[in-house]
Motif scaffolding. Structure first.
Motif, short mmCIF file in Angstrom:
data_model
loop_
_atom_site.label_atom_id
_atom_site.label_comp_id
_atom_site.label_asym_id
_atom_site.label_seq_id
_atom_site.Cartn_x
_atom_site.Cartn_y
_atom_site.Cartn_z
N ALA A 1 94.71 36.09 26.83
CA ALA A 1 93.90 36.84 25.86
C ALA A 1 94.75 37.31 24.68
N VAL A 2 95.94 37.84 24.98
CA VAL A 2 96.82 38.29 23.89
C VAL A 2 97.25 37.10 23.04
N THR A 3 97.63 36.01 23.69
CA THR A 3 98.07 34.83 22.94
C THR A 3 96.97 34.33 22.00
N HIS A 4 95.73 34.30 22.49
CA HIS A 4 94.61 33.88 21.63
C HIS A 4 94.49 34.77 20.40
N HIS A 5 94.68 36.06 20.58
CA HIS A 5 94.42 37.00 19.49
C HIS A 5 95.58 37.16 18.53
N VAL A 6 96.77 36.68 18.90
CA VAL A 6 97.91 36.83 17.98
C VAL A 6 98.45 35.48 17.53
N ARG A 7 97.67 34.42 17.73
CA ARG A 7 98.18 33.07 17.43
C ARG A 7 98.53 32.88 15.96
#
Length: 316
Positions: free
Chosen positions: A165-171
């Protein structure tokens, strides 16, 4: 649908399952939250393997907007870290913390030489979604500002969900993670099909358990269309970093890993998925007693190490 675990699971793994169940019973979700945390913490202490000799840790806090987030930072003496790895622990968003995965993080540090930052995000039901996500994202933002090292994100089970989830939002962040490693993650797959049916009664984690944890985390609200809650349901899989997903064959969550890999590949990204034969959910604690788990843990550490160096493992 009946699955013959007497054939799929070997004697070493059954011994691990029996030992785990002696501390944390299969019907643990029928206990109160306080009781669940008590038996989980007792179990984690019983399995604690200590630190490798060269590894030390230090506890600290990250000042977020409305909360101080405890973290534990691991370093290996005599080694200049090439990357920093954010680690989000498992526990169904309900149990776990800095101590539950302490030795796991220490061994990843030892195997990679990287700095590991383990995040003590807030738990449900006291803190409902999206609190845990916000804490983990705040930890990423802190590391992005305070370190110039490449960032890897890693997590197991619930922590695998948060990592994705974090990776998706900070890509699109200028310090976006250069890789992610997800260990038997629950990513919001449909619970009425695939491995959620085939392995509905798997040892260590049942489909009933997964539904329980989702309900507790979400406060009874259906968050399934929110990518912060269910990364599999993000409509956009473009721009994600190289990804390694490692699932357990005998786990209702295994298809979440497969579908996640497939969506990244369909969007033109790089991803591999290992579905570890004969292993069960939460097998990280079996890495010193079960050969299959030991081998899988080596693959996990290798994946973190290679991605942190900007190298693509290809296969593990």
């Amino acid at each position: 649908m009946s699955t013959d675990y007497s054939v799929l699971i070997d004697k070493e793994t059954w011994a691990f399952i029996d030992r785990t169940n002696s501390f944390y019973p299969p019907n643990a979700i029928d206990l109160t939250i306080e009781e669940q945390r008590g038996v989980y913490n007792t179990m984690c202490r019983a399995f604690f393997a200590g630190y490798p000799e060269a590894v030390s840790s230090m506890d600290a806090f990250i000042d977020a907007r409305d909360h101080r987030i405890p973290v534990r930072v691991y370093d290996k003496s005599g080694s200049k870290p090439e990357a920093v790895c954010l680690y989000f622990h498992g526990g169904g968003f309900v149990v776990g913390g800095l101590d539950s995965h302490d030795d796991v993080c220490a061994e990843i540090c030892d195997g990679t030489g990287f700095r590991i930052v383990s995040v003590d995000y807030r738990l449900a039901p006291e803190h409902l979604h999206p609190t845990a996500f916000r804490d983990c994202r705040a930890a990423f933002e802190h590391v992005a500002v305070t370190s110039d090292l490449p960032i890897i994100i890693c997590g197991d089970s619930a922590g695998g969900n948060l990592a994705a989830a974090v990776t998706h939002h900070v890509r699109l962040h200028d310090r976006a993670p250069i890789g992610q490693v997800l260990i038997y993650p629950g990513l919001g797959g449909a619970t009425d099909q695939g491995s959620y049916l085939t392995h509905a009664e798997a040892p260590m984690l049942s489909t009933r358990d997964t539904v329980y944890y989702a309900n507790i985390r979400g406060g009874g609200f259906n968050w399934s269309t929110d990518p912060r809650f269910a990364p599999l349901n993000d409509p956009d899989f473009g721009g994600l970093p190289p990804t390694v997903v490692i699932s357990a064959e005998c786990d209702p969550l295994s298809d979440d890993g497969r579908h996640y890999r497939d969506k990244i590949l369909a969007a033109g990204g790089k991803a591999i998925w290992n579905n570890e034969p004969g292993l069960i959910h939460a097998y990280l604690r079996a890495r010193h007693s079960v050969e299959r788990a030991r081998s899988s843990f080596r693959r996990i550490v290798t994946a973190v190490h290679l991605l942190g160096q900007g190298r693509w493992p290809g296969q593990l």
